[in-house]
Design an enzyme around this catalytic site. Structure first.
Site, PDB file in Angstrom:
ATOM      1  N   ASN A   1     -10.089  -0.468  -0.662  1.00  0.00           N
ATOM      2  CA  ASN A   1      -8.397  -0.335  -0.318  1.00  0.00           C
ATOM      3  C   ASN A   1      -7.826  -1.184  -1.640  1.00  0.00           C
ATOM      4  OD1 ASN A   1      -5.870  -0.707   0.098  1.00  0.00           O
ATOM      5  ND2 ASN A   1      -5.793  -1.422   1.995  1.00  0.00           N
TER       6      ASN A   1
ATOM      7  N   HIS B   1      -3.523   7.105   2.102  1.00  0.00           N
ATOM      8  CA  HIS B   1      -3.904   5.980   1.895  1.00  0.00           C
ATOM      9  C   HIS B   1      -5.294   5.453   2.207  1.00  0.00           C
ATOM     10  CE1 HIS B   1      -4.161   1.559   0.775  1.00  0.00           C
ATOM     11  NE2 HIS B   1      -3.826   1.201   2.157  1.00  0.00           N
TER      12      HIS B   1
ATOM     13  N   CYS C   1       0.857  -1.134   0.103  1.00  0.00           N
ATOM     14  CA  CYS C   1      -0.023   0.104  -0.062  1.00  0.00           C
ATOM     15  C   CYS C   1       0.962   1.418   0.076  1.00  0.00           C
ATOM     16  CB  CYS C   1      -0.909  -0.031   1.220  1.00  0.00           C
ATOM     17  SG  CYS C   1      -2.003  -1.344   1.129  1.00  0.00           S
TER      18      CYS C   1
HETATM   19  N1  COA Z   1     -18.944  -9.062   8.161  1.00  0.00           N
HETATM   20  C1  COA Z   1     -19.261  -9.282   9.603  1.00  0.00           C
HETATM   21  N2  COA Z   1     -18.678  -9.538  10.285  1.00  0.00           N
HETATM   22  C2  COA Z   1     -17.336  -9.699  10.339  1.00  0.00           C
HETATM   23  C3  COA Z   1     -16.840  -9.668   8.999  1.00  0.00           C
HETATM   24  C4  COA Z   1     -17.490  -8.944   7.912  1.00  0.00           C
HETATM   25  N3  COA Z   1     -17.024  -8.871   6.731  1.00  0.00           N
HETATM   26  N4  COA Z   1     -15.205  -9.695   9.150  1.00  0.00           N
HETATM   27  C5  COA Z   1     -15.260  -9.992  10.550  1.00  0.00           C
HETATM   28  N5  COA Z   1     -16.443  -9.986  11.126  1.00  0.00           N
HETATM   29  C6  COA Z   1     -16.854 -10.094  12.601  1.00  0.00           C
HETATM   30  C7  COA Z   1     -15.511 -11.162  13.390  1.00  0.00           C
HETATM   31  O1  COA Z   1     -15.612 -12.341  12.956  1.00  0.00           O
HETATM   32  C8  COA Z   1     -15.695 -10.792  14.625  1.00  0.00           C
HETATM   33  O2  COA Z   1     -16.748 -11.359  15.222  1.00  0.00           O
HETATM   34  P1  COA Z   1     -16.634 -12.076  16.824  1.00  0.00           P
HETATM   35  O3  COA Z   1     -16.638 -10.892  17.530  1.00  0.00           O
HETATM   36  O4  COA Z   1     -17.777 -12.738  16.925  1.00  0.00           O
HETATM   37  O5  COA Z   1     -15.486 -12.816  16.885  1.00  0.00           O
HETATM   38  C9  COA Z   1     -16.245  -9.347  14.674  1.00  0.00           C
HETATM   39  O6  COA Z   1     -16.707  -8.949  13.314  1.00  0.00           O
HETATM   40  C10 COA Z   1     -15.256  -8.151  15.177  1.00  0.00           C
HETATM   41  O7  COA Z   1     -14.019  -8.547  14.156  1.00  0.00           O
HETATM   42  P2  COA Z   1     -12.647  -7.641  14.314  1.00  0.00           P
HETATM   43  O8  COA Z   1     -11.790  -8.247  13.287  1.00  0.00           O
HETATM   44  O9  COA Z   1     -12.281  -7.468  15.775  1.00  0.00           O
HETATM   45  O10 COA Z   1     -13.209  -6.326  13.745  1.00  0.00           O
HETATM   46  P3  COA Z   1     -12.399  -4.864  13.773  1.00  0.00           P
HETATM   47  O11 COA Z   1     -13.416  -4.005  14.444  1.00  0.00           O
HETATM   48  O12 COA Z   1     -10.979  -5.027  14.296  1.00  0.00           O
HETATM   49  O13 COA Z   1     -12.469  -4.494  12.305  1.00  0.00           O
HETATM   50  C11 COA Z   1     -11.031  -4.636  10.249  1.00  0.00           C
HETATM   51  C12 COA Z   1     -11.699  -5.476  11.195  1.00  0.00           C
HETATM   52  C13 COA Z   1     -10.248  -5.513   9.171  1.00  0.00           C
HETATM   53  C14 COA Z   1     -12.339  -3.825   9.549  1.00  0.00           C
HETATM   54  C15 COA Z   1     -10.090  -3.615  11.060  1.00  0.00           C
HETATM   55  O14 COA Z   1      -9.078  -4.429  11.815  1.00  0.00           O
HETATM   56  C16 COA Z   1      -9.266  -2.977   9.986  1.00  0.00           C
HETATM   57  O15 COA Z   1      -9.831  -2.114   9.198  1.00  0.00           O
HETATM   58  N6  COA Z   1      -8.080  -3.114   9.968  1.00  0.00           N
HETATM   59  C17 COA Z   1      -7.206  -2.593   9.297  1.00  0.00           C
HETATM   60  C18 COA Z   1      -7.197  -3.026   7.893  1.00  0.00           C
HETATM   61  C19 COA Z   1      -6.313  -2.411   6.831  1.00  0.00           C
HETATM   62  O16 COA Z   1      -6.403  -1.173   6.821  1.00  0.00           O
HETATM   63  N7  COA Z   1      -5.679  -2.792   5.912  1.00  0.00           N
HETATM   64  C20 COA Z   1      -4.772  -2.556   5.097  1.00  0.00           C
HETATM   65  C21 COA Z   1      -3.663  -1.592   5.590  1.00  0.00           C
HETATM   66  S1  COA Z   1      -2.890  -1.109   4.307  1.00  0.00           S
END
Ligand code: COA
Length: 328
Positions: free
Chosen positions: A287, A257, A116
Site C-alpha cells: 500500500n 486503491h 490513500c
Molecule cells: N504477522 C503475523 N501475525 C500478525 C501480523 C503479522 N504481520 N499482524 C497481526 N498478526 C496477528 C494478530 O496479532 C492477531 O493475532 P491474535 O489472533 O493472536 O490476536 C491475528 O494476526 C489476527 O489479527 P487481525 O488484526 O485480526 O487480522 P486481520 O485478519 O484483521 O488482518 C489486516 C489484519 C491489517 C491485514 C486487515 O485488518 C486489513 O487489511 N485491514 C485494512 C488495512 C488497510 O487496507 N489499510 C489501509 C486502507 S487505506
C-alpha cells in the site's frame, strides 16, 4: 456542456531502488510470508534509501509522465502533489518538484493531503482547474515515503505499506466537433470525492506538529478500515455506473486503491466482474497510499490509451473516498 475536456496524455512512475520481501521482514519481526500473503496479498514493498525522498520520487515520476505525454516542463502550469509524507512540513513537496523541473513562470504548485484517496482528490481538483480555464496542462502526482511513518516494531502496520510515486499529465483540450455529440470523447468524464471525519481515529498517525511536535507513527484499526473500504468501493462503483449510465460490461478496467487483495477480491465478487478487468498490483508495491493508483495505472500505460473506459476507486484515512471515470 463544458467546452473543455481534461485528457490524460501521459503516465509515469518511480520506485525506490530497494525493496523488502515478506521473507526479509520475517527476519526482523514475528511474521511470515504465509501470513502476509494470505491476509493481504502483499509480497514486497519498496523502501526509500538514503537520498530518496517523496520529492525526488515525485520528480522522477513527473519526468516520466511528461516524456510520455510528449510535452515540455515549460508547458506545465499546475502541479498538484497528493501526499501525507512530504519532504518538509513546508514548503509544499509540489514546490520542490517545480524547482527540480525548473518551471519559473505561470505555474501554481501545491500539495493536498487525503492519504490513500489523495490522487483521486488531486485529479478532481486538476480537472476543475482545467475545465474552468484556470490551467491548461496539469501535473498530478501521488507520492509517498510511508516507510518513514512506520513503527517497525508494530507488525500489524509495518508489513502493509511501501514507498513510491506515480504521475499523470492532464491537458485541457477542446471537444472535437467532428465527433457526434452522443459519443464519449477521451477525457475525465466524472469524479466524486467524499470525506467523513467521524472516522478520523480509525487510521492516523500517533502525532503531528501541533499535538506532539513530531510526525508520529501510523496507527490503524485494521478491521474497521477493512470493513469500510469494502463498503466504500461498492458504493463508488455503483455511483460510477449510475452517474455515467454504464453497465459492468461498458467498463474496460477498474484500478482500485491497492491496500489489500481481499478488499479488491470482495469487489470482484460483489459485482461479478471478470478478474482481468480489475488491476491488482498490491503484491508488487504494497500500500503506497496516494501513489498506489498512479503506480498501478503506470503498469498498463502501454495498453490503456485506446479509448478504454477506466474507473479509478479510492478509500483512505479521514475517511476519504471517491472515484474517477476517465475515457482514455
Ligand atoms: N504477522 C503475523 N501475525 C500478525 C501480523 C503479522 N504481520 N499482524 C497481526 N498478526 C496477528 C494478530 O496479532 C492477531 O493475532 P491474535 O489472533 O493472536 O490476536 C491475528 O494476526 C489476527 O489479527 P487481525 O488484526 O485480526 O487480522 P486481520 O485478519 O484483521 O488482518 C489486516 C489484519 C491489517 C491485514 C486487515 O485488518 C486489513 O487489511 N485491514 C485494512 C488495512 C488497510 O487496507 N489499510 C489501509 C486502507 S487505506
Amino acid at each position: 456542456m463544458c467546452s473543455i475536456r481534461s485528457v490524460i496524455t501521459g503516465i509515469g512512475a518511480s520506485l525506490p531502488k530497494k525493496y523488502l520481501t515478506n521473507f526479509d521482514l520475517a527476519e526482523k519481526m514475528d511474521t511470515s510470508d504465509e501470513w502476509i500473503t494470505k491476509r493481504t496479498g502483499i509480497k514486497r514493498r519498496y523502501v526509500a534509501g538514503e537520498g530518496e525522498t517523496t520529492a525526488s520520487l515525485a520528480t522522477k515520476a513527473a519526468l516520466s509522465a511528461i516524456a510520455h505525454a510528449k510535452v515540455s516542463p515549460r508547458d506545465i502550469d499546475l502541479i498538484i502533489v497528493a501526499t501525507v509524507s512530504g519532504d518538509y512540513i513546508f514548503p509544499a513537496t509540489a514546490a520542490l518538484v517545480q524547482r527540480e523541473l525548473e518551471i519559473r513562470e505561470n505555474c501554481v504548485a501545491f500539495d493536498i493531503g487525503a492519504a490513500c484517496s489523495g490522487f483521486i482528490f488531486a485529479i478532481d481538483m486538476a480537472d476543475s482547474y482545467l475545465k474552468l480555464g484556470k490551467a491548461k496542462c496539469a501535473l498530478v502526482i501521488g507520492a509517498e515515503t510511508f516507510s518513514r511513518l512506520l513503527d517497525w516494531n508494530d507488525r500489524s502496520t509495518s508489513i502493509l505499506f511501501g514507498d513510491g510515486a506515480g504521475a499523470v499529465v492532464l491537458q485541457a483540450l477542446p471537444y472535437d466537433t467532428a465527433v457526434t455529440a452522443s459519443s464519449m470523447q477521451p477525457g475525465i468524464q466524472f469524479c466524486r470525492i467524499y470525506s467523513d471525519g467521524m472516522y478520523a481515529d480509525a487510521l492516523k498517525t500517533s502525532g503531528g506538529v501541533s499535538t506532539t511536535s513530531s510526525s508520529g507513527f501510523v496507527q490503524m484499526d485494521g478491521r474497521c478500515v477493512f470493513k469500510n473500504a469494502i463498503e466504500k468501493f461498492n458504493e463508488m462503483l455503483t455511483c460510477a455506473m449510475e452517474d455515467n449510465g454504464l453497465t459492468i460490461d461498458d467498463i474496460d478496467l477498474i484500478i482500485p486503491h491497492q491496500a489489500n487483495v481481499r478488499i479488491i477480491e470482495k469487489l470482484i465478487e460483489n459485482f461479478g466482474i471478470s478478474r482481468d478487468k480489475v488491476l491488482i498490483t498490491v503484491d508488487k508495491h504494497a500500500n503506497t497510499s496516494a501513489a498506489s493508483i498512479p503506480l498501478s495505472f503506470n503498469e498498463v500505460r502501454d495498453i490503456v490509451f485506446s479509448g478504454k473506459n477506466v474507473i479509478l476507486l479510492s478509500m483512505g484515512a479521514g475517511f476519504t473516498w471517491g472515484y474517477v471515470f476517465v475515457k482514455m
